[in-house]
Design a protein around this motif. Structure first.
Motif, PDB file in Angstrom:
ATOM      1  N   SER A  38       1.002  -1.209   0.016  1.00  0.00           N
ATOM      2  CA  SER A  38       0.170   0.030   0.023  1.00  0.00           C
ATOM      3  C   SER A  38       0.801   1.289  -0.099  1.00  0.00           C
ATOM      4  CB  SER A  38      -0.909  -0.082   1.171  1.00  0.00           C
ATOM      5  OG  SER A  38      -1.599   1.277   1.141  1.00  0.00           O
ATOM      6  N   ASP A  39       0.407   2.546  -0.565  1.00  0.00           N
ATOM      7  CA  ASP A  39       1.312   3.599  -0.719  1.00  0.00           C
ATOM      8  C   ASP A  39       0.322   4.506   0.481  1.00  0.00           C
ATOM      9  OD1 ASP A  39       2.925   2.680  -2.717  1.00  0.00           O
ATOM     10  OD2 ASP A  39       1.343   3.575  -4.276  1.00  0.00           O
ATOM     11  N   ASN A  41      -0.825   6.210   3.769  1.00  0.00           N
ATOM     12  CA  ASN A  41      -0.557   6.317   5.320  1.00  0.00           C
ATOM     13  C   ASN A  41      -1.849   5.923   6.074  1.00  0.00           C
ATOM     14  OD1 ASN A  41       1.932   7.013   5.075  1.00  0.00           O
ATOM     15  ND2 ASN A  41       1.503   9.135   4.823  1.00  0.00           N
TER      16      ASN A  41
END
Length: 77
Positions: A38-39, A41
């Protein structure tokens, strides 16, 4: 229980230590897993919280599953 760290000879402190360690392990593993896929946050944060909760649940389950005679204190401070 023979030997060991003096603080962990107390049954409640030892149980707390086990649960905290599983929380940290669960949060670390899910954080690393999600960080790889995943990118975002937000997704990483949610995964760490969920991993910590699952780790705590696993720690409590392990403590309850341990036979009572293995959990007894030896009372020899």
């Amino acid at each position: 229980m023979s030997g060991g760290m003096p603080l962990l000879r107390n049954r409640r402190l030892a149980a707390g230590f086990i649960i905290v360690m599983y929380v940290m392990l669960g949060a670390l593993l899910t954080g690393l897993l999600v960080a790889g896929f995943s990118d975002g946050n937000v997704g990483k944060g949610v995964a760490v919280v969920v991993g910590g909760a699952l780790g705590a649940a696993f720690g409590v389950w392990r403590i309850r599953r341990t036979p009572e005679n293995e959990r007894e204190d030896d009372g020899g401070y």
